[in-house]
Design a protein around this motif. Structure first.
Motif, PDB file in Angstrom:
ATOM      1  N   ASP A  88      33.682  44.340  20.110  1.00 38.05           N
ATOM      2  CA  ASP A  88      32.838  43.819  21.193  1.00 38.05           C
ATOM      3  C   ASP A  88      33.622  43.539  22.469  1.00 38.05           C
ATOM      4  N   ASP A  89      34.937  43.558  22.400  1.00 39.34           N
ATOM      5  CA  ASP A  89      35.751  43.352  23.601  1.00 39.34           C
ATOM      6  C   ASP A  89      35.888  44.632  24.420  1.00 39.34           C
ATOM      7  N   THR A  90      35.393  45.726  23.909  1.00 37.71           N
ATOM      8  CA  THR A  90      35.462  46.998  24.633  1.00 37.71           C
ATOM      9  C   THR A  90      34.699  46.891  25.954  1.00 37.71           C
ATOM     10  N   ALA A  91      35.393  47.151  27.056  1.00 34.61           N
ATOM     11  CA  ALA A  91      34.794  47.030  28.386  1.00 34.61           C
ATOM     12  C   ALA A  91      35.812  47.442  29.434  1.00 34.61           C
ATOM     13  N   VAL A  92      35.345  47.554  30.664  1.00 33.94           N
ATOM     14  CA  VAL A  92      36.243  47.629  31.810  1.00 33.94           C
ATOM     15  C   VAL A  92      36.537  46.194  32.237  1.00 33.94           C
ATOM     16  N   TYR A  93      37.797  45.865  32.343  1.00 36.64           N
ATOM     17  CA  TYR A  93      38.212  44.520  32.728  1.00 36.64           C
ATOM     18  C   TYR A  93      38.614  44.525  34.197  1.00 36.64           C
ATOM     19  N   LEU A  94      38.023  43.599  34.939  1.00 33.15           N
ATOM     20  CA  LEU A  94      38.242  43.540  36.389  1.00 33.15           C
ATOM     21  C   LEU A  94      38.897  42.231  36.785  1.00 33.15           C
ATOM     22  N   CYS A  95      39.806  42.326  37.692  1.00 29.33           N
ATOM     23  CA  CYS A  95      40.491  41.177  38.267  1.00 29.33           C
ATOM     24  C   CYS A  95      39.743  40.735  39.520  1.00 29.33           C
ATOM     25  N   ALA A  96      39.613  39.436  39.713  1.00 23.88           N
ATOM     26  CA  ALA A  96      38.937  38.906  40.892  1.00 23.88           C
ATOM     27  C   ALA A  96      39.753  37.759  41.461  1.00 23.88           C
ATOM     28  N   ALA A  97      39.633  37.560  42.772  1.00 18.55           N
ATOM     29  CA  ALA A  97      40.412  36.494  43.419  1.00 18.55           C
ATOM     30  C   ALA A  97      39.609  35.865  44.547  1.00 18.55           C
ATOM     31  N   CYS A  98      39.942  34.621  44.833  1.00 16.18           N
ATOM     32  CA  CYS A  98      39.421  33.875  45.965  1.00 16.18           C
ATOM     33  C   CYS A  98      37.918  33.640  45.916  1.00 16.18           C
ATOM     34  N   PRO A  99      37.497  32.667  45.120  1.00 21.69           N
ATOM     35  CA  PRO A  99      36.070  32.348  45.105  1.00 21.69           C
ATOM     36  C   PRO A  99      35.633  31.737  46.431  1.00 21.69           C
ATOM     37  N   ASN A 100      34.490  32.217  46.941  1.00 22.14           N
ATOM     38  CA  ASN A 100      33.926  31.645  48.162  1.00 22.14           C
ATOM     39  C   ASN A 100      33.509  30.210  47.871  1.00 22.14           C
ATOM     40  N   PRO A 101      33.936  29.249  48.680  1.00 26.65           N
ATOM     41  CA  PRO A 101      33.623  27.838  48.363  1.00 26.65           C
ATOM     42  C   PRO A 101      32.134  27.505  48.420  1.00 26.65           C
ATOM     43  N   HIS A 102      31.359  28.337  49.092  1.00 22.23           N
ATOM     44  CA  HIS A 102      29.919  28.062  49.217  1.00 22.23           C
ATOM     45  C   HIS A 102      29.112  28.785  48.142  1.00 22.23           C
ATOM     46  N   THR A 103      29.426  30.049  47.918  1.00 20.75           N
ATOM     47  CA  THR A 103      28.653  30.836  46.960  1.00 20.75           C
ATOM     48  C   THR A 103      29.301  30.900  45.579  1.00 20.75           C
ATOM     49  N   LEU A 104      30.600  30.575  45.500  1.00 18.51           N
ATOM     50  CA  LEU A 104      31.401  30.674  44.277  1.00 18.51           C
ATOM     51  C   LEU A 104      31.579  32.113  43.819  1.00 18.51           C
ATOM     52  N   GLU A 105      31.137  33.060  44.630  1.00 17.51           N
ATOM     53  CA  GLU A 105      31.372  34.468  44.315  1.00 17.51           C
ATOM     54  C   GLU A 105      32.802  34.822  44.734  1.00 17.51           C
ATOM     55  N   TYR A 106      33.465  35.654  43.938  1.00 19.52           N
ATOM     56  CA  TYR A 106      34.828  36.045  44.274  1.00 19.52           C
ATOM     57  C   TYR A 106      34.814  37.064  45.410  1.00 19.52           C
ATOM     58  N   GLU A 107      35.776  36.857  46.343  1.00 17.48           N
ATOM     59  CA  GLU A 107      35.823  37.693  47.542  1.00 17.48           C
ATOM     60  C   GLU A 107      36.455  39.050  47.274  1.00 17.48           C
ATOM     61  N   TYR A 108      37.470  39.073  46.441  1.00 15.02           N
ATOM     62  CA  TYR A 108      38.264  40.296  46.238  1.00 15.02           C
ATOM     63  C   TYR A 108      38.194  40.745  44.794  1.00 15.02           C
ATOM     64  N   TRP A 109      38.137  42.064  44.624  1.00 12.71           N
ATOM     65  CA  TRP A 109      38.008  42.652  43.298  1.00 12.71           C
ATOM     66  C   TRP A 109      38.942  43.840  43.139  1.00 12.71           C
ATOM     67  N   GLY A 110      39.455  43.998  41.910  1.00 11.18           N
ATOM     68  CA  GLY A 110      40.201  45.204  41.587  1.00 11.18           C
ATOM     69  C   GLY A 110      39.262  46.296  41.103  1.00 11.18           C
ATOM     70  N   GLN A 111      39.865  47.466  40.799  1.00 10.81           N
ATOM     71  CA  GLN A 111      39.077  48.616  40.355  1.00 10.81           C
ATOM     72  C   GLN A 111      38.770  48.565  38.863  1.00 10.81           C
ATOM     73  N   GLY A 112      39.563  47.805  38.128  1.00  9.98           N
ATOM     74  CA  GLY A 112      39.312  47.663  36.701  1.00  9.98           C
ATOM     75  C   GLY A 112      40.255  48.486  35.843  1.00  9.98           C
ATOM     76  N   THR A 113      40.409  48.039  34.609  1.00 10.99           N
ATOM     77  CA  THR A 113      41.203  48.764  33.627  1.00 10.99           C
ATOM     78  C   THR A 113      40.410  48.803  32.312  1.00 10.99           C
ATOM     79  N   GLN A 114      40.381  49.966  31.683  1.00 10.27           N
ATOM     80  CA  GLN A 114      39.553  50.144  30.487  1.00 10.27           C
ATOM     81  C   GLN A 114      40.260  49.606  29.251  1.00 10.27           C
TER      82      GLN A 114
END
Length: 119
Positions: A88-114
C-alpha cells in the motif's frame, strides 16, 4: 530559481526499507517547514509526514512507527526513512516546502520519485 529534487525511490519487496532525499535550492530552506506527500494511481494526494523548522514532526496514521522524517539544514535536505514497506506504500512520493501561513498549502513542490513495493 526554486527547486526541490527528490531521489531514492525504487522497486523493493514488502518488508524492505528505502530512504528518500529531497534537496532544496533557490529559497531559504532553514526558514521553511517541509513535508512528504504521496499519490498512488487513482487516489488523491495524501500527506505522509511533515517537519517544522523547530523539528516538530507529524505522520499519517498509516506510516506511524515505520517512517521517519528528518532534515539537515546545512545540506538543505530533508529525508524520509521508510522501513517495513507495504504494498500500500506504492506511490509517487513528492517533496514539499514552505507552507503558506494563510492557506497552509505548500508553496514549492518537487517532481516526485516513484516507490514500488511488491509482495
Amino acid at each position: 530559481q526554486v527547486q526541490l529534487a527528490e531521489s531514492g525511490g525504487g522497486s523493493v519487496q514488502a518488508g524492505d526499507s528505502l530512504r528518500l532525499s529531497c534537496v532544496g535550492s533557490g529559497f531559504s530552506f532553514t526558514s521553511c517547514g517541509t513535508a512528504w506527500y504521496r499519490q498512488a494511481p487513482g487516489k488523491k494526494r495524501e500527506l505522509v509526514s511533515l517537519i517544522g523548522t523547530s523539528g516538530l514532526t507529524d505522520y499519517a496514521d498509516s506510516v506511524k512507527g515505520r517512517f521517519t522524517i528528518s532534515r539537515d539544514n546545512v545540506k538543505n535536505t530533508q529525508y524520509l526513512q521508510m522501513n517495513n514497506l507495504k504494498t500500500d506504500d506504492t506511490a509517487v512520493y513528492l517533496c514539499a516546502a514552505c507552507p503558506n501561513p494563510h492557506t497552509l498549502e505548500y508553496e514549492y513542490w518537487g517532481q516526485g520519485t516513484q516507490v514500488t513495493v511488491s509482495s
